[in-house]
Enzyme design. Structure first.
Site, short mmCIF file in Angstrom:
data_model
loop_
_atom_site.label_atom_id
_atom_site.label_comp_id
_atom_site.label_asym_id
_atom_site.label_seq_id
_atom_site.Cartn_x
_atom_site.Cartn_y
_atom_site.Cartn_z
N LYS A 24 -7.78 4.55 -7.56
CA LYS A 24 -7.88 4.95 -6.16
C LYS A 24 -9.07 4.31 -5.45
O LYS A 24 -9.05 4.09 -4.24
CB LYS A 24 -7.99 6.48 -6.08
CG LYS A 24 -7.95 7.05 -4.66
CD LYS A 24 -7.91 8.57 -4.70
CE LYS A 24 -7.87 9.15 -3.30
NZ LYS A 24 -9.12 8.96 -2.56
N PHE B 11 -5.99 14.49 -0.13
CA PHE B 11 -4.56 14.15 -0.25
C PHE B 11 -3.79 14.57 1.01
O PHE B 11 -4.33 14.59 2.10
CB PHE B 11 -3.97 14.72 -1.53
CG PHE B 11 -4.53 14.07 -2.77
CD1 PHE B 11 -4.49 12.70 -2.94
CD2 PHE B 11 -5.14 14.82 -3.76
CE1 PHE B 11 -5.01 12.08 -4.08
CE2 PHE B 11 -5.67 14.22 -4.90
CZ PHE B 11 -5.60 12.85 -5.05
N ALA C 180 -7.94 17.67 -4.56
CA ALA C 180 -7.02 18.57 -3.85
C ALA C 180 -5.71 18.79 -4.60
O ALA C 180 -4.97 19.70 -4.27
CB ALA C 180 -6.73 18.03 -2.46
N ARG D 280 -16.48 14.89 1.06
CA ARG D 280 -16.67 15.19 -0.36
C ARG D 280 -17.39 14.04 -1.06
O ARG D 280 -17.37 12.91 -0.59
CB ARG D 280 -15.31 15.41 -1.03
CG ARG D 280 -14.59 16.66 -0.56
CD ARG D 280 -13.18 16.71 -1.13
NE ARG D 280 -12.39 15.58 -0.65
CZ ARG D 280 -11.34 15.08 -1.30
NH1 ARG D 280 -10.98 15.57 -2.47
NH2 ARG D 280 -10.67 14.05 -0.80
N TRP E 265 -11.54 0.66 10.96
CA TRP E 265 -11.93 -0.24 9.89
C TRP E 265 -12.58 -1.49 10.47
O TRP E 265 -13.64 -1.92 10.02
CB TRP E 265 -10.72 -0.64 9.04
CG TRP E 265 -11.10 -1.31 7.75
CD1 TRP E 265 -11.27 -0.73 6.53
CD2 TRP E 265 -11.38 -2.71 7.57
NE1 TRP E 265 -11.64 -1.67 5.60
CE2 TRP E 265 -11.72 -2.89 6.21
CE3 TRP E 265 -11.39 -3.82 8.42
CZ2 TRP E 265 -12.05 -4.13 5.68
CZ3 TRP E 265 -11.73 -5.06 7.89
CH2 TRP E 265 -12.05 -5.21 6.53
N LYS F 5 -7.82 8.13 5.06
CA LYS F 5 -8.27 9.38 5.67
C LYS F 5 -9.78 9.41 5.87
O LYS F 5 -10.26 9.80 6.94
CB LYS F 5 -7.81 10.55 4.79
CG LYS F 5 -8.00 11.91 5.39
CD LYS F 5 -7.20 12.96 4.65
CE LYS F 5 -7.61 13.14 3.20
NZ LYS F 5 -6.85 12.38 2.22
N PHE G 213 -2.90 -1.49 11.15
CA PHE G 213 -3.06 -2.73 10.41
C PHE G 213 -2.49 -3.89 11.23
O PHE G 213 -1.59 -3.70 12.06
CB PHE G 213 -2.36 -2.65 9.05
CG PHE G 213 -3.04 -1.74 8.08
CD1 PHE G 213 -3.92 -2.22 7.12
CD2 PHE G 213 -2.83 -0.36 8.12
CE1 PHE G 213 -4.55 -1.38 6.22
CE2 PHE G 213 -3.45 0.49 7.23
CZ PHE G 213 -4.33 -0.02 6.28
#
Length: 558
Positions: free
Chosen positions: A108, A304, A276, A97, A412, A74, A384
Site C-alpha cells: 500500500k 478505507f 479500518a 493517522r 497532488w 484519501k 488524473f
C-alpha cells in the site's frame, strides 16, 4: 513539474519551517512542545488543557469509495483540502493517522499524502516517527510476557491456557507469525501452547489509546482489557495481572499527539493509526479534539471505504467521544470507478464511460449511506491527467442525479491551489444544519447491531454467525459485555466479505467467524469472512525497491 518528480523528491524540494513556528502560528505555546528535532514535536497534555476554553471549530470527515488497486488518494485530498481552506482565508488544521510499517514495506505504501499535498518530514512519518507504534508494541508484548510468566510462576489466577485471548504484536506484515507455538525448550521455558501475532495497529492497545481522554483514562482502559478466561470461564484482565501501571509507563509519551506540517506549512496532527478493516480506523480522539480547539475547520479522515472507516468514525469514535461532524467528503477517482465497473487495471487509461457509469453504483451506495447518518456530503474527484472530458461529464451527471455536488481536485500537482473549489463547497456545507445520528442503539443485542450494519450499510441480506461466534456472544451477554458499539473486521475491497465482489454487490450474507470484546477500547470486534489480523507481504514487496545512500538520502519510499 510535479508529474516528473516522485513524492519523496517533491518533499525534499520544499523547505520546512521550524515546527515551533508552525505550532505557535496554530496557537500552541512553545513551552508545551516536546521537540523531536527541528520539524516534529509532541504536544504535552498540560498544553492541551490550556485550550479547553477555546470554541470548537467545524469537523470535516474525509472518506472514500471502496478501495481498488488503482488507488483513491484519501490522505492526499485530506491534506490538500486543509491547505485549500487556508488558501481561501480560513483557519484549518489536518488530523491524520500514523502510518504502519507493514503497508509501507508491503504493497500500500505510506500514509503521508502525495505530490504537493504531503505531510513532512515524510521519511520520518512513514518510518519510526516519534516511536509511538514501537511503544505500543512494547506495552502489548509486556502484557503477553506477564501472562505467560504468571502461569509459569504458579498461576494464582487459574488462567486456562486454552483460553488466552491476548496476542503478541509486531508492526510488520509477517504471515509466518499468524499461528505459532511458544515455550518450547523444556520446563524452564514455561508451558508449551499455541500463540498468535497480530500487526500492532490491530492491537487493543492502539484502539484504547486512540479513544482515551488522557493518561489516567488510558490506564483505566488498560486495566479493563480481557486477556484470558480462567478455569471457571470467568474473564481475567490486565488489571488482575497488575500490568496497567507498567504498560502506561511505556505509553506515557505515545499518548501525546504529534505535530508536523504540510508542504504549505499547514499544521498537521498525526497520532494513532488503527486499521479500518480490522480496527476502528481513526486517528486519536485527543488529536481530533485538540484540532477542533486550534482551528475553525479540522479536516480528518477515516480509513478505507466509507462502509468501514466512516461507519466506525460515526458509530464508535463520535459516539464514545461526543463528536458531531459538520460535513463529509467522499473521495473517488475515475480509474477506481472504472475498476468497479469491470475494467482491468491494465486498461484503465482507455476511455470507458459505460464502465464508469456501471462502477458509479459503488459511489452511489456510499453517498446514500452517508446521507442516512443525516450528514451533508460532497464528492471529491482526485483528478488524473488521463481522465477524459466525457468521463468527467458522466461522473458529474451521475452525482447530480444523487443530489450531491462534485469537486475536481488537483491537490497532488497544485497543492492547496488545486483544492480551493472543494474548500469553498465544504465551507458552505458546514453552514448547513444537519441531523447527525447513529446507525443503531448501543443497547441492542450484538446480532441486532451487526445486522443493522450488514443490512443498512453493506446492503447484505443478513449476518450469519458460526457456532463459535454464537457461543462467544452468549458468553459476552452472560458477562454483561454486550452493550457496546460494534467494530466489524471485514475485507476493505468489497461491501461483502468476499474481496472479489467489487462494485455494489447485493443478495449476499456476511459470515461472522469470531466475536470478541475489546473492553478497554470499549467496543466489540466481529471478524468476518477470511479477514486476517496479521497481513502478509506481496510477491514483490515495496521494500525490495527501497534504498538509502551513504548520505542518508532515501529512494523508493512513497
Amino acid at each position: 513539474m510535479a508529474e516528473f518528480l516522485t513524492d519523496i523528491e517533491i518533499a525534499d524540494s520544499v523547505e520546512m519551517e521550524p515546527i515551533v513556528e508552525v505550532a505557535e502560528r496554530a496557537g500552541l505555546n512553545k513551552d508545551f512542545l516536546e521537540l523531536y528535532g527541528n520539524y516534529k514535536a509532541k504536544i504535552s497534555l498540560e498544553g492541551i488543557k490550556e485550550l479547553d476554553n477555546n470554541d470548537d471549530g467545524k469537523l470535516v470527515l474525509v472518506t472514500a469509495i471502496t478501495p481498488t488497486p488503482a488507488g483513491e488518494g484519501k490522505s492526499t485530498v485530506s491534506i490538500g483540502l486543509s491547505q485549500g481552506l487556508n488558501k481561501i482565508g480560513k483557519n484549518s488544521v489536518v488530523a491524520l493517522r500514523e502510518p504502519s510499517l507493514g503497508p509501507v514495506f508491503g504493497v500500500k505504501g505510506g500514509a503521508a499524502g502525495g505530490g504537493y499535498s504531503q505531510v513532512v518530514p515524510m521519511e520520518d512519518i512513514n518510518l519510526h516517527f516519534t516511536g509511538d507504534l514501537h511503544a505500543m508494541t512494547a506495552a502489548n508484548n509486556l502484557l503477553s510476557a506477564l501472562i505467560d510468566n504468571h502461569i509459569h510462576q504458579g498461576n494464582a489466577l487459574r488462567i486456562d491456557a486454552r483460553q488466552i485471548t491476548w496476542k503478541r504484536v509486531l508492526d510488520m506484515n509477517d504471515r509466518a507469525l499468524r499461528n505459532i507455538v511458544i515455550a518450547l525448550g523444556g520446563k524452564a521455558s514455561g508451558f508449551v501452547r499455541e500463540d498468535h501475532f497480530m500487526i500492532t495497529v490491530a492491537s487493543e492497545i492502539m484502539a484504547a489509546l486512540c479513544l482515551a481522554s488522557g493518561l489516567e483514562d488510558l490506564k483505566g482502559r488498560l486495566a479493563k482489557m480481557i486477556v484470558a478466561y480462567n478455569l471457571d470461564g470467568e474473564p481475567v484482565t490486565a488489571g488482575d495481572l497488575e500490568a496497567q501501571g507498567a504498560m502506561a509507563m511505556l505509553l506515557k509519551d505515545a499518548i501525546k499527539p504529534n505535530i508536523v506540517q504540510t508542504l504549505e506549512h499547514t499544521p498537521a496532527l498525526i497520532h494513532g493509526g488503527p486499521f479500518a478493516n480490522i480496527a476502528h480506523g481513526c486517528n486519536s480522539l485527543i488529536a481530533t479534539k485538540l484540532g477542533l480547539k486550534l482551528a475553525d475547520y479540522l479536516v480528518t479522515e477515516a480509513g478505507f471505504g466509507a462502509d468501514l472507516g466512516a461507519e466506525k468514525f460515526f458509530d464508535i469514535k463520535c459516539r464514545l467521544g461526543g463528536l458531531k461532524p459538520n460535513a463529509v467528503v467522499i473521495v473517488a477517482t475515475i480509474k477506481a470507478l472504472k475498476m468497479h465497473g469491470g475494467v482491468d487495471k491494465k486498461n484503465l487509461k482507455e476511455e470507458n464511460v459505460d464502465a464508469l457509469e456501471k462502477g458509479f453504483a459503488n459511489l452511489g451506495r456510499h453517498l446514500e449511506n452517508i446521507k442516512s447518518f443525516g450528514l451533508p456530503v460532497v464528492v471529491a474527484v482526485n483528478r488524473f491527467v488521463q481522465d477524459t472530458d466525457a468521463e468527467i461529464a458522466k461522473l458529474i451527471e451521475k452525482c447530480e442525479e444523487y443530489g450531491v455536488e462534485v469537486s475536481l481536485c488537483e491537490g497532488w500537482g497544485k497543492g492547496g491551489d488545486g483544492v480551493t473549489d472543494l474548500a469553498q463547497k465544504v465551507v458552505a456545507m458546514c453552514e448547513q444544519p444537519n441531523d447527525f445520528h447513529f446507525l443503531y442503539d448501543v443497547e441492542a443485542s450484538i446480532p441486532e447491531k451487526v445486522n443493522a450494519i450488514v443490512q443498512k450499510i453493506y446492503r447484505g441480506r443478513q449476518a450469519v454467525f458460526t457456532a463459535a461466534a454464537k457461543k462467544q456472544i452468549k458468553t459476552l451477554e452472560g458477562l454483561g459485555l454486550d452493550k457496546m458499539p460494534i467494530c466489524m473486521a471485514k475485507t476493505q475491497f468489497s461491501f461483502s466479505d468476499d474481496k472479489n465482489a467489487v462494485g455494489a454487490p447485493t443478495d449476499f450474507d456476511i459470515t461472522v467467524q469470531t466475536v470478541r470484546v475489546s473492553a478497554g477500547a470499549g467496543f466489540i470486534v466481529c471478524e468476518t469472512g477470511d479477514i486476517m489480523v496479521m497481513p502478509g507481504l506481496p510477491k514483490v514487496p515495496a521494500a525490495n525497491k527501497m534504498d538509502v545512500d551513504e548520505s542518508g538520502k532515501m529512494e523508493g519510499l512513497f
